[in-house]
Enzyme design. Structure first.
Site, PDB file in Angstrom:
ATOM      1  N   ASP A 281      11.686  34.816   4.623  1.00 59.69           N
ATOM      2  CA  ASP A 281      12.020  34.845   3.200  1.00 59.69           C
ATOM      3  C   ASP A 281      13.452  34.369   2.948  1.00 59.69           C
ATOM      4  O   ASP A 281      13.843  34.136   1.804  1.00 59.69           O
ATOM      5  CB  ASP A 281      11.838  36.257   2.617  1.00 59.69           C
ATOM      6  CG  ASP A 281      10.373  36.567   2.319  1.00 59.69           C
ATOM      7  OD1 ASP A 281       9.545  35.639   2.372  1.00 59.69           O
ATOM      8  OD2 ASP A 281      10.062  37.731   2.033  1.00 59.69           O
TER       9      ASP A 281
ATOM     10  N   SER B  34      13.407  38.455  -2.171  1.00 58.14           N
ATOM     11  CA  SER B  34      11.988  38.816  -2.266  1.00 58.14           C
ATOM     12  C   SER B  34      11.446  38.464  -3.644  1.00 58.14           C
ATOM     13  O   SER B  34      12.209  38.321  -4.608  1.00 58.14           O
ATOM     14  CB  SER B  34      11.846  40.314  -2.026  1.00 58.14           C
ATOM     15  OG  SER B  34      10.522  40.729  -2.222  1.00 58.14           O
ATOM     16  N   SER B  35      10.112  38.375  -3.731  1.00 56.23           N
ATOM     17  CA  SER B  35       9.454  38.240  -5.035  1.00 56.23           C
ATOM     18  C   SER B  35       8.727  39.517  -5.421  1.00 56.23           C
ATOM     19  O   SER B  35       8.107  39.582  -6.482  1.00 56.23           O
ATOM     20  CB  SER B  35       8.433  37.107  -4.993  1.00 56.23           C
ATOM     21  OG  SER B  35       9.071  35.895  -4.708  1.00 56.23           O
TER      22      SER B  35
ATOM     23  N   THR C 194       0.854  41.398   2.136  1.00 56.95           N
ATOM     24  CA  THR C 194       1.749  42.407   1.577  1.00 56.95           C
ATOM     25  C   THR C 194       0.828  43.362   0.859  1.00 56.95           C
ATOM     26  O   THR C 194      -0.369  43.142   0.831  1.00 56.95           O
ATOM     27  CB  THR C 194       2.751  41.697   0.613  1.00 56.95           C
ATOM     28  OG1 THR C 194       3.668  40.938   1.393  1.00 56.95           O
ATOM     29  CG2 THR C 194       3.517  42.627  -0.274  1.00 56.95           C
TER      30      THR C 194
ATOM     31  N   ARG D  31      14.135  47.204   1.878  1.00 58.76           N
ATOM     32  CA  ARG D  31      13.914  45.834   2.348  1.00 58.76           C
ATOM     33  C   ARG D  31      14.506  45.674   3.744  1.00 58.76           C
ATOM     34  O   ARG D  31      15.551  46.270   4.056  1.00 58.76           O
ATOM     35  CB  ARG D  31      14.618  44.883   1.382  1.00 58.76           C
ATOM     36  CG  ARG D  31      14.497  43.398   1.679  1.00 58.76           C
ATOM     37  CD  ARG D  31      13.148  42.857   1.347  1.00 58.76           C
ATOM     38  NE  ARG D  31      13.136  41.408   1.292  1.00 58.76           N
ATOM     39  CZ  ARG D  31      12.013  40.681   1.364  1.00 58.76           C
ATOM     40  NH1 ARG D  31      10.832  41.272   1.512  1.00 58.76           N
ATOM     41  NH2 ARG D  31      12.061  39.372   1.268  1.00 58.76           N
TER      42      ARG D  31
ATOM     43  N   GLU E  92       9.782  38.889   7.958  1.00 59.96           N
ATOM     44  CA  GLU E  92      10.439  38.767   6.659  1.00 59.96           C
ATOM     45  C   GLU E  92      11.645  37.816   6.721  1.00 59.96           C
ATOM     46  O   GLU E  92      12.151  37.379   5.690  1.00 59.96           O
ATOM     47  CB  GLU E  92      10.893  40.153   6.197  1.00 59.96           C
ATOM     48  CG  GLU E  92      10.644  40.431   4.740  1.00 59.96           C
ATOM     49  CD  GLU E  92       9.211  40.822   4.415  1.00 59.96           C
ATOM     50  OE1 GLU E  92       8.582  40.125   3.614  1.00 59.96           O
ATOM     51  OE2 GLU E  92       8.713  41.825   4.960  1.00 59.96           O
TER      52      GLU E  92
ATOM     53  N   GLY F  99       1.278  38.749  -2.951  1.00 55.87           N
ATOM     54  CA  GLY F  99       0.949  37.354  -3.280  1.00 55.87           C
ATOM     55  C   GLY F  99       2.114  36.394  -3.168  1.00 55.87           C
ATOM     56  O   GLY F  99       2.112  35.337  -3.789  1.00 55.87           O
TER      57      GLY F  99
ATOM     58  N   ASN G  77       5.469  40.633   5.314  1.00 55.79           N
ATOM     59  CA  ASN G  77       5.426  39.220   4.966  1.00 55.79           C
ATOM     60  C   ASN G  77       4.078  38.588   5.270  1.00 55.79           C
ATOM     61  O   ASN G  77       3.105  38.904   4.616  1.00 55.79           O
ATOM     62  CB  ASN G  77       6.572  38.435   5.606  1.00 55.79           C
ATOM     63  CG  ASN G  77       6.758  37.096   4.911  1.00 55.79           C
ATOM     64  OD1 ASN G  77       6.410  36.965   3.727  1.00 55.79           O
ATOM     65  ND2 ASN G  77       7.268  36.100   5.605  1.00 55.79           N
TER      66      ASN G  77
HETATM   67  O1  DON Z   1       9.111  39.733  -0.232  1.00 53.23           O
HETATM   68  C1  DON Z   1       8.409  38.771  -0.541  1.00 53.23           C
HETATM   69  O2  DON Z   1       8.536  38.168  -1.586  1.00 53.23           O
HETATM   70  C2  DON Z   1       7.329  38.323   0.414  1.00 53.23           C
HETATM   71  N1  DON Z   1       7.659  38.694   1.747  1.00 53.23           N
HETATM   72  C3  DON Z   1       6.015  38.899  -0.028  1.00 53.23           C
HETATM   73  C4  DON Z   1       4.878  38.323   0.750  1.00 53.23           C
HETATM   74  C5  DON Z   1       3.571  38.507   0.099  1.00 53.23           C
HETATM   75  O3  DON Z   1       3.417  39.059  -0.950  1.00 53.23           O
HETATM   76  C6  DON Z   1       2.404  37.952   0.756  1.00 53.23           C
HETATM   77  N2  DON Z   1       1.180  38.271   0.009  1.00 53.23           N
HETATM   78  N3  DON Z   1       0.087  37.891   0.002  1.00 53.23           N
END
Ligand code: DON
Length: 560
Positions: free
Chosen positions: A412, A441-442, A370, A97, A409, A461, A390
């Site tokens: 986030d 993060s997710s 992503t 990350r 990022e 997503g 991101n």
């Molecule tokens: O780390 C995360 O949770 C976000 N940066 C992920 C972003 C993401 O999945 C965008 N997708 N469509």
């Protein structure tokens, strides 16, 4: 039961397809790669055919995606690689990350009045954390791969030099980020054509990126974090308002984290550890849902209970979760079944709990675009990797001469407690900006396992990643094939905003009416979301199947 029949059933159990001896013995009959771009899937298959294992293939797919799916991930971004080594069952999450630059500070995106300045954490080099992907590539090769890093990177270097063809998906995402890309001359020169959206089939060649990849192929991570590339990254971003230093790049290190484990019925779930919120939130949701006979309930009640589980898991995400190197995450408590039982007891069987009736939190954040890929090799090694820059095309900024698209990022992080980020997520001080810290993060690369089956899955997503993995896993739990996990209609609740959002066509008007009568606020989204990539190794059937989300342009391949 008569004794002989008892014996017969014991024998059947012993020799049934699910017998433990049989399950623990075999290797998969084929390898498989599922990713968001056919050329990246091909790169992974090529490396497996050259004798590489799943980890070598993961290097090839990660690097190829950085070239052919620039909207989603890249050398300028980060990610989580969930690994399973077949020889000894060892599992780990490689945490690549991004980290906040050393000059980052809590209020860096706020104006004099303390309000968030729109776009500052989205567009341009100030939005970028220090990338982790190059360090992760080296770590994968040194610790887990069989091939030299240069061999696994070769397909991506070739793709960068020869180019890839623009497709509709590229045009949609680049169109979405057109203005921001036009502001970065180096980004526009690579990703646009005469400063405008390139036509379908226009070929995008990336000689600078090929050179940066070659530097990594020859020198390992040092080819990126030190020397000429590092200098160009720092100079380019500082000249455009960024705050990176050479020290930031030199200090970057990947971490290995113990994955989060949960059980749902007879399924073992292995998913992402902090700084991802995925594993903990999935654990909470599964443990809550375990209290209900989901398949026997009417549809509206089932959706209602799932929504209430989501709402509670996302509240805790906003309240407690952040980088474990900086904040103490109450992981034991949050993943304890007693804790989930307590949450479940607050769910009314037929009435929505307004989010503002749950104990409040302060704030948090999340992003969109992503990528995810899943790999299984013939030894049974597995990789589930979710990688990100991101927002689509990240910060839409390339430091000249590097070919590296920087992430955004930093969005986030929670720039300000209580203020939602671009994806409507809120958070608090656990996820505040600090120098060197990783944003929450997710991303939730996940393995599922029961007596006869192993699944590898994940999706991009933003905030909806975790609920998509939940929905996919519930399809697995009812014995559906991977095609159903990736194509199942999706719905989502994330505590705030207090609404149950869903893909067009997911619910009938009766279900909508029933959910509204329970007090849910429904919101039909304008388009579908997610891009799940999944593999199933069915040991009892001795088969491997893979599936790529019909919403994206990906490819799932198996190879004997
Ligand atoms: O780390 C995360 O949770 C976000 N940066 C992920 C972003 C993401 O999945 C965008 N997708 N469509």
């Amino acid at each position: 039961m008569h004794t002989s029949r008892l014996l017969l059933s014991a024998a059947l159990i012993l020799f049934s397809p699910l017998s433990v001896a049989e399950i623990s013995a075999p290797k998969p009959p084929s390898a498989a790669v599922a990713s968001a771009h056919p050329l990246a899937t091909d790169a992974g298959i090529t490396i497996i055919n050259q004798g590489g294992n799943a980890f070598d293939a993961a290097i090839a797919v990660t690097a190829a995606l950085a070239v052919v799916e620039p909207a989603g991930s890249g050398l300028g971004g980060g990610g989580f690689w969930l690994l399973h080594r077949a020889s000894d069952g060892f599992q780990t999450m490689l945490d690549g990350r991004e980290r906040a630059p050393l000059a980052a500070h809590r209020d860096m995106y706020l104006d004099d009045k303390g309000d968030v300045i729109p776009k500052l954490s989205i567009d341009g080099p100030l939005a970028a954390g220090i990338p982790g992907v190059p360090a992760a590539l080296e770590h994968l090769a040194n610790q887990y791969g069989k091939l030299a890093l240069s061999q696994s990177l070769a397909p991506a270097i070739r793709l960068a030099r020869e180019g890839f063809a623009v497709d509709e998906r590229y045009r949609r995402l680049a169109g979405f980020r057109l203005k921001a890309l036009q502001k970065s001359p180096a980004a526009a020169a690579i990703f646009l054509h005469n400063n405008e959206l390139p036509a379908t089939d226009f070929v995008i060649q990336q000689p600078d990126l090929a050179n940066t990849l070659s530097a990594i192929a020859q020198q390992g991570a040092a080819g990126f974090y030190r020397g000429a590339v590092a200098e160009k990254l720092v100079n380019g971003s500082r000249a455009a308002g960024g705050i990176w230093t050479l020290e930031d790049l030199q200090q970057y290190k990947v971490s290995e984290r113990t994955p989060v484990k949960a059980r749902y019925r007879d399924i073992e779930i292995t998913s992402a550890a902090p700084p991802s919120s995925g594993g903990i939130a999935l654990t909470t949701m599964f443990q809550i849902l375990e209290n209900y006979p989901l398949e026997q309930l009417d549809k509206a009640t089932r959706i209602h209970l799932m929504t209430e589980a989501m709402r509670r898991a996302y509240r805790d995400r906003a309240e407690y979760l952040g980088d474990p190197d900086f904040v103490s995450v109450p992981l034991k408590r949050l993943t304890h079944s007693f804790y989930a039982a307590g949450l479940a007891s607050t769910i009314h069987p037929a009435k929505a709990t307004p989010s503002d009736q749950l104990p409040g939190i302060a704030d948090n954040r999340l992003g969109s675009d992503t990528t995810h890929f899943s790999i299984l090799d013939r030894e049974g090694n597995r990789v589930a990797a979710t990688l990100s820059i991101n927002y689509p095309f990240g910060a839409a900024f390339v430091p000249a001469g590097t070919g590296v698209l920087l992430n955004d990022e930093m969005d986030d992080f929670s720039s300000k407690p209580g203020t939602p980020n671009i994806y409507g997520l809120v958070g608090n001080s656990a996820n505040a900006i600090e120098p060197g810290k990783r944003p929450l993060s997710s991303m939730s690369p996940t393995f599922l396992e029961d007596k006869g089956r192993v699944a590898i899955l994940g999706t991009p997503g933003g905030s909806r990643i975790i609920t998509m993995v939940l929905l996919g896993a519930l399809e697995f739990a009812t014995n559906k094939p991977p095609q159903d996990w990736v194509s199942a209609p999706r719905f989502h609740h994330q505590y705030l905003p207090d609404q149950l959002s869903f893909e067009p066509g997911t619910f009938s008007s009766e279900t909508i009416a029933a959910l509204e009568a329970m007090g849910h606020t429904l919101k039909e989204r304008s388009r579908q979301y997610g891009n799940m990539q999944a593999i199933l190794w069915d040991r009892s059937q001795n088969s491997v199947t893979a599936a790529s989300d019909p919403r994206g342009g990906g490819l799932a391949s198996t190879v004997k």
